[in-house]
Design an enzyme around this catalytic site. Sequence first.
Site, short mmCIF file in Angstrom:
data_model
loop_
_atom_site.label_atom_id
_atom_site.label_comp_id
_atom_site.label_asym_id
_atom_site.label_seq_id
_atom_site.Cartn_x
_atom_site.Cartn_y
_atom_site.Cartn_z
N LYS A 169 0.85 -1.20 0.00
CA LYS A 169 0.00 0.00 0.00
C LYS A 169 0.88 1.26 0.00
O LYS A 169 1.86 1.33 0.74
CB LYS A 169 -0.89 -0.01 1.25
CG LYS A 169 -1.62 1.30 1.56
CD LYS A 169 -2.73 1.60 0.60
CE LYS A 169 -3.37 2.98 0.87
NZ LYS A 169 -4.24 3.42 -0.25
N CYS A 226 -1.94 10.07 -6.09
CA CYS A 226 -3.04 9.83 -5.16
C CYS A 226 -4.08 10.91 -5.33
O CYS A 226 -3.79 12.09 -5.14
CB CYS A 226 -2.57 9.79 -3.70
SG CYS A 226 -4.02 9.64 -2.63
O1 RRO Z 1 -5.51 5.84 -0.56
C1 RRO Z 1 -6.15 6.29 -1.53
O2 RRO Z 1 -7.16 7.00 -1.41
C2 RRO Z 1 -5.72 6.05 -2.91
C3 RRO Z 1 -4.42 6.20 -3.36
BR1 RRO Z 1 -3.01 6.57 -2.21
C4 RRO Z 1 -4.13 6.04 -4.72
O3 RRO Z 1 -2.99 6.17 -5.20
N1 RRO Z 1 -5.16 5.75 -5.56
C5 RRO Z 1 -6.42 5.61 -5.13
O4 RRO Z 1 -7.33 5.36 -5.94
N2 RRO Z 1 -6.69 5.76 -3.79
#
Ligand code: RRO
Length: 319
Positions: free
Chosen positions: A45, A137
Site C-alpha cells: 500500500k 493519489c
Molecule cells: O488511498 C487512496 O485513497 C488512494 C491512493 Br493513495 C491512490 O494512489 N489511488 C487511489 O485510488 N486511492
Amino acid sequence: MADLTTQFLELPVKNPLMNASGVWCSVASQLEALAESAAGAMVSKSCTLHPRDGNPEPRYRVFGHGGPKENKVCSINSMGLPNEGFAYYLRYAQRHDHENKPLFVSISGLTLDDNLTMVDSLKDAVTPAILEVNLSCPNVPGKSQIGYDFDAMDTLLAEVSSGYQRPFGVKLPPYFDMAHFDEAAEILNRYPLVAFVTCINSIGNALVIDLESETTLIKPKDGFGGLGGDYVLPTALANVNAFYRRCSEKTIIGCGGVKSGTEAFLHLLAGATLVQIGTSLYEEGPGIFPRVLDELAAIMDDKGYKTIADFRGKLKTIA
Ligand code: RRO
C-alpha cells in the site's frame, strides 16, 4: 501449454500478474497472503512517513452498471491514504522472500521532504525491494496530484534520482490528451533512473450516485473519488500504450480494468511487462490470480503464442 514466465528489470518473474497498490496490501497478513498466492510479484500500500487513518467511511464501494448480463465490476474510492506508516512496510520488506517474488514498496509522501526521507531510509536499508513513487493519489483533501503538475513532477524526479541513485519507478495518473502524454514522457525520459512507469492510478474525482436514495456512494469529499474497474480499461490501455511508445528505455506496468485473462492479454499486447489487478482482486481475493493465469494461458494457446515475448507490445493499428 503457454510459458507465462517473464522478466522485470532483469529479474526473473514467474508470471506477469500482481496486485494493484492499495488492494490486499495494507497489513502484514494481506501481504503474506499475496506472497503465498499465484501472483508473480506484489506491491505494498502507498505509504506516508507516519501512519494515517485515512478518510471517513464509507470510502470504498464496488458497483456495476448495465445489469447482470453486462456483469460490470467498477469501484469508487476515496480512502485518503490509510496506511501503517513507512517503517511498517520497510519491516515487511526486510523479512519478505524476494527470491520467491519481487516486492515493490510504494511511497506517497505528503511533502517532497517526506518522500526524500523515505527514499533515504529505503536506500540505507538492506532490502532488494523495488521503489515505486506514487505521483497520483487523488484522494487527499487539499492536495493535488503531482502527476498533473509537471513542474512539481520534474523537481521530484530530479530529487529522488539524486537521493536514491538506483533504478526506481513512478505510478502515474491517467492522462487524456496527446500533448500531456508527450510532456509527461519527455520529463520521464530526462531521468534514466526512472526504470519503470505504472499506468494508471484510478481516474480521479469521479462521482457515482445511487438513483434510489439520490445519494453519493461514498462519504469523503462530497462523494468524489477515484474510479477503477471496467470503466477504466480503455483509458488504462491508452496510457500503457502511449508510454510504451514514448519511453522506449523504460518498462511499463499496466493497471486498470483487469478481471480476466482477456484484459491481462490486452495490457501485455499494449506494451505492459507486468499487469496489476485492483478492483477484481478486492472482490475475489488472491484466488483470482490462478484463474486469470489459466485464462491468459488459454488465450495464448488458442492464438499459438508460446511466450509473452511473442506478442508483448505488438499491438496492430489499422493502416
Ligand atoms: O488511498 C487512496 O485513497 C488512494 C491512493 Br493513495 C491512490 O494512489 N489511488 C487511489 O485510488 N486511492
